[in-house]
Design a protein around this motif. Structure first.
Motif, PDB file in Angstrom:
ATOM      1  N   ASP A 171       0.860  -1.181   0.000  1.00 18.33           N
ATOM      2  CA  ASP A 171       0.000   0.000   0.000  1.00 18.33           C
ATOM      3  C   ASP A 171       0.898   1.234   0.000  1.00 18.33           C
ATOM      4  O   ASP A 171       0.676   2.205   0.714  1.00 18.33           O
ATOM      5  CB  ASP A 171      -0.905  -0.023   1.251  1.00 18.33           C
ATOM      6  N   HIS A 172       1.927   1.134  -0.836  1.00 14.06           N
ATOM      7  CA  HIS A 172       2.952   2.154  -0.847  1.00 14.06           C
ATOM      8  C   HIS A 172       2.425   3.521  -1.270  1.00 14.06           C
ATOM      9  O   HIS A 172       2.877   4.562  -0.771  1.00 14.06           O
ATOM     10  CB  HIS A 172       4.082   1.720  -1.805  1.00 14.06           C
ATOM     11  N   GLU A 173       1.446   3.546  -2.184  1.00 14.52           N
ATOM     12  CA  GLU A 173       0.975   4.824  -2.722  1.00 14.52           C
ATOM     13  C   GLU A 173       0.426   5.746  -1.629  1.00 14.52           C
ATOM     14  O   GLU A 173       0.704   6.957  -1.625  1.00 14.52           O
ATOM     15  CB  GLU A 173      -0.095   4.593  -3.788  1.00 14.52           C
ATOM     16  N   SER A 195      13.841   6.585  -5.400  1.00 17.44           N
ATOM     17  CA  SER A 195      14.871   5.548  -5.545  1.00 17.44           C
ATOM     18  C   SER A 195      14.542   4.329  -4.690  1.00 17.44           C
ATOM     19  O   SER A 195      14.746   3.173  -5.106  1.00 17.44           O
ATOM     20  CB  SER A 195      16.235   6.114  -5.149  1.00 17.44           C
ATOM     21  N   PHE A 196      14.032   4.569  -3.495  1.00 19.66           N
ATOM     22  CA  PHE A 196      13.659   3.467  -2.586  1.00 19.66           C
ATOM     23  C   PHE A 196      12.533   2.628  -3.204  1.00 19.66           C
ATOM     24  O   PHE A 196      12.565   1.401  -3.152  1.00 19.66           O
ATOM     25  CB  PHE A 196      13.226   4.054  -1.240  1.00 19.66           C
ATOM     26  N   ARG A 197      11.563   3.323  -3.800  1.00 18.91           N
ATOM     27  CA  ARG A 197      10.458   2.591  -4.416  1.00 18.91           C
ATOM     28  C   ARG A 197      10.972   1.709  -5.545  1.00 18.91           C
ATOM     29  O   ARG A 197      10.599   0.543  -5.659  1.00 18.91           O
ATOM     30  CB  ARG A 197       9.421   3.574  -4.952  1.00 18.91           C
ATOM     31  N   GLU A 198      11.837   2.233  -6.381  1.00 18.39           N
ATOM     32  CA  GLU A 198      12.324   1.483  -7.536  1.00 18.39           C
ATOM     33  C   GLU A 198      13.213   0.314  -7.118  1.00 18.39           C
ATOM     34  O   GLU A 198      13.190  -0.754  -7.734  1.00 18.39           O
ATOM     35  CB  GLU A 198      13.098   2.420  -8.474  1.00 18.39           C
ATOM     36  N   LYS A 199      14.010   0.505  -6.084  1.00 17.17           N
ATOM     37  CA  LYS A 199      14.976  -0.512  -5.689  1.00 17.17           C
ATOM     38  C   LYS A 199      14.389  -1.548  -4.732  1.00 17.17           C
ATOM     39  O   LYS A 199      14.711  -2.741  -4.839  1.00 17.17           O
ATOM     40  CB  LYS A 199      16.190   0.164  -5.030  1.00 17.17           C
ATOM     41  N   ILE A 200      13.538  -1.101  -3.833  1.00 16.20           N
ATOM     42  CA  ILE A 200      13.075  -1.999  -2.764  1.00 16.20           C
ATOM     43  C   ILE A 200      11.600  -2.371  -2.940  1.00 16.20           C
ATOM     44  O   ILE A 200      11.248  -3.553  -3.050  1.00 16.20           O
ATOM     45  CB  ILE A 200      13.284  -1.367  -1.371  1.00 16.20           C
ATOM     46  N   VAL A 201      10.738  -1.372  -2.983  1.00 18.80           N
ATOM     47  CA  VAL A 201       9.302  -1.638  -3.002  1.00 18.80           C
ATOM     48  C   VAL A 201       8.915  -2.454  -4.224  1.00 18.80           C
ATOM     49  O   VAL A 201       8.155  -3.434  -4.124  1.00 18.80           O
ATOM     50  CB  VAL A 201       8.501  -0.319  -2.960  1.00 18.80           C
ATOM     51  N   ASP A 202       9.446  -2.075  -5.364  1.00 15.35           N
ATOM     52  CA  ASP A 202       9.076  -2.786  -6.592  1.00 15.35           C
ATOM     53  C   ASP A 202       9.569  -4.235  -6.589  1.00 15.35           C
ATOM     54  O   ASP A 202       8.988  -5.088  -7.271  1.00 15.35           O
ATOM     55  CB  ASP A 202       9.614  -2.050  -7.817  1.00 15.35           C
ATOM     56  N   SER A 203      10.636  -4.532  -5.839  1.00  6.59           N
ATOM     57  CA  SER A 203      11.100  -5.914  -5.726  1.00  6.59           C
ATOM     58  C   SER A 203      10.016  -6.796  -5.104  1.00  6.59           C
ATOM     59  O   SER A 203       9.785  -7.929  -5.542  1.00  6.59           O
ATOM     60  CB  SER A 203      12.373  -5.988  -4.872  1.00  6.59           C
ATOM     61  N   PHE A 204       9.348  -6.271  -4.093  1.00  2.00           N
ATOM     62  CA  PHE A 204       8.266  -7.015  -3.444  1.00  2.00           C
ATOM     63  C   PHE A 204       7.042  -7.122  -4.354  1.00  2.00           C
ATOM     64  O   PHE A 204       6.407  -8.169  -4.440  1.00  2.00           O
ATOM     65  CB  PHE A 204       7.881  -6.343  -2.125  1.00  2.00           C
TER      66      PHE A 204
END
Length: 623
Positions: A171-173, A195-204
């Motif tokens: 529910d990152h948004e 950058s955090f979203r692209e590297k970490i959140v999107d991995s999940f």
């Protein structure tokens, strides 16, 4: 025959299905046990898109196994009736559900996890170090709770300190909108979150988990086997747990039923270690034999009598209900039979496994067990199993043969295989040193059964004396004396040089030569009459003259022969009396060159002697 499919499924979808109850656990699955370190390590692997293994599910209507929800799932999950059962992956899925979906502290460890955003973007920092646990109030304190180190108790404080809560990962948004509002005029901070979203959140969010799905045609036996193969890191699945789940689906509470029966059976000290699987094996024997007997006149191939794992898993609940009371009585009769053979404690049982066919045989005999002929046959069979050392491995196949063959023998048929397979060698009895050996324990019991009386008191080792006087097995030629004479340990620690004695008598003997401790007994207050003392010694298959002369080797040879006579009488089989080693050769062996004393010998004896004081208090319950 069963079929399966393998498909990648998004992690988010799997966790949502756990929350909705579409994925549950079969009731035989053990509880979730992962600790904080393993959970954090799993999350770190996912954040780096590392593989964390496949899941395995079983499509089930719920009629075979009783399902239960993933730990921490909402109550609504319990209402779902059509679920896939998770056979492999419980620890991973429960940990991820609690950390990433559940909006409450993780159970057991009572924490929330946060990503330290800056550390997670720093490639020089180990990813696990970027995952930080916070207590349930989200405030990190020190100095016994007096000083606040970091407060994340509101979203604004999370934004300020660049800490992202893991349970917002899907529910990152919504969290991101609040972050942007908070840092509206700070583009560098907003870029950090991007950058955090692209590297970490999107991995999940992109993460796919391989799922092997077994269809409904998979048999119970296959489920059990598959479960054990894929759960190699955990404790092996007990058949009792699987059957408990299957019976629950039929409305029968096996665990509660067994608890009541176990409480009744364990009043007998010889049955203290009876396991629920032992009882189920007895049920399988009785049920499969009844099936075989019912097909006696059929032209079809008669079903086998069996107590294997597959036979247990194929048990219908009706079979358990039909035979449980009769089998319980069989176990109680088995305990009473063992008492007549001077086996009073589970510690002294030659073979724990042999109780299963013994109980099944006695259950099958019913009132005929009161007659002497069946008792004699069972006694002979039992001691052949002990001294033939036939229950050490692959016991399930012998269970079935013994049940069929012993009952047929009692009816006038041929001798059972267990009798035919029994062969006792003098060399084997001579080398018995371990208290864990079935034959070692058997010799001790036979001595008491044959009328061995205490050196000091002359008392027979009945049930009361055994516990009241703390009877255990002790050296005849004391170890200290043997070591002083440079006798080899493989002789003086043999069962041939040991016999049952009360604790007080053993203390009286001490570590001196037999001639000295016999004199001590004859001059004690009250003294032991020399003629009576000789009779007490002979009741232990000991030649008094050899003992009074401190003639170890002469004593040893004569006692071995006497013990073989006892075994011959119990098994109705002549032992192979091979020639013992020459006395001079044995005496020449220095004790340092002999095998070390088996640690079970003294360690187990010490543990049991410490418990014997408690045994006396329990005596009245068994009488």
């Amino acid at each position: 025959m069963s079929t399966f499919t393998t498909n990648p499924v998004s992690l988010h979808t799997l966790l949502q299905r756990c929350e909705q109850g579409d994925i549950k656990l079969p009731d035989f699955q053990r509880n979730w046990v992962w600790d904080e370190y393993r959970i954090r390590s799993l999350i770190a692997s996912l954040s780096q898109a590392f593989p964390v293994g496949a899941l395995m599910t079983l499509k089930s209507s719920g009629k075979t196994f009783t399902p239960r929800s993933i730990q921490g799932a909402p109550a609504i999950a319990d209402a779902t009736t059509e679920s896939e059962l998770l056979l492999d992956g419980q620890q991973r899925m429960t940990s991820l559900y609690q950390a990433l979906i559940r909006q409450a502290p993780i159970e057991k460890i009572n924490v929330f996890y946060y990503f330290n955003i800056e550390k997670s973007l720093d490639d020089s920092v180990d990813r696990e170090d970027a995952i930080e646990p916070f207590p349930s109030d989200r405030v990190l304190r020190t100095n016994f709770g007096k000083d606040v180190v970091l407060d994340l108790s509101t979203p604004e404080k999370e934004y300020e300190n660049l800490r992202f809560p893991l349970n917002k990962i899907f529910d990152h948004e919504s969290w991101q909108e609040g972050f942007w509002d908070y840092w509206e005029d700070n583009k560098p901070k907003r870029q950090v979150l991007k950058s955090f979203r692209e590297k970490i959140v999107d991995s999940f969010r992109r993460y796919q988990v391989p799922v092997i799905s077994l269809d409904k045609s998979t048999t119970n036996e296959a489920v059990c086997l598959v479960f054990e193969k894929v759960n190699t890191g955990g404790k092996a699945l007990d058949a009792f747990e699987l059957i408990t789940a299957m019976f629950a689906g039929k409305g029968f509470k096996l665990r509660e039923d067994w608890a009541q029966r176990a409480a009744a059976l364990k009043k007998f000290r010889a049955l203290e270690k009876i396991a629920p699987t032992d009882f189920l094996q007895g049920i399988a024997l009785l049920y499969s034999k009844a099936q075989r007997d019912a097909a006696a006149g059929s032209e079809d191939r008669r079903p086998p009598v069996s107590a294997t794992r597959n036979a247990l898993l194929a048990l219908p609940v009706e079979a358990y209900q039909a035979h449980a009371d009769r089998l319980q009585l069989g176990f109680e009769r088995a305990a009473k039979f063992l008492h007549t053979q001077r086996i009073y404690r589970s510690f002294d049982l030659p073979y724990q496994s042999q109780i299963v066919p013994l109980a099944a045989i006695l259950a099958s005999l019913g009132d005929r067990w009161e007659h002497e002929q069946p008792k004699q046959h069972v006694r002979t069979w039992y001691w052949c199993g002990v001294f033939g050392e036939l229950y050490g491995s692959a016991a399930e196949s012998r269970f079935a043969k013994d049940l069929v063959e012993v009952l047929a023998w009692i009816e006038g048929g041929l001798e059972p295989s267990t009798l035919k397979d029994t062969s006792v060698r003098a060399s084997r009895i001579r080398e018995l040193r371990s208290r864990g050996s079935a034959a070692y324990k058997g010799v001790n019991a036979l001595l008491m059964k044959s009328g061995a009386t205490d050196f000091r008191s002359g008392q027979d080792y009945d049930h009361a004396v055994f516990f009241d006087e703390s009877v255990d097995i002790h050296h005849i030629f004391p170890r200290d004396w043997c070591e002083q004479q440079l006798l080899p340990a493989n002789l003086f620690d043999s069962i041939v040089n040991k016999t049952p004695l009360s604790a007080k008598t053993n203390r009286t003997l001490g570590g001196v030569a037999p001639s000295k401790y016999l004199h001590r007994l004859e001059t004690a207050k009250p003294p032991v009459d020399p003629g009576n003392l000789d009779a007490y010694l002979r009741s232990h298959a000991i030649e008094p003259d050899r003992l009074r002369a401190d003639d170890f080797h002469g004593f040893f040879a004569a006692r071995l022969d006497g013990l073989l006579d006892l075994i011959d009488n119990a098994t109705k089989r002549p032992a192979l009396r091979d020639v013992p080693p020459p006395a001079d050769a044995a005496a020449a062996i220095h004790p340092e060159a002999t095998p070390p004393l088996d640690p079970e010998d003294e360690a187990e004896a010490g543990a049991e002697n410490a418990a014997l004081a408690d045994d006396a208090a329990l005596l009245s319950e068994v009488r």
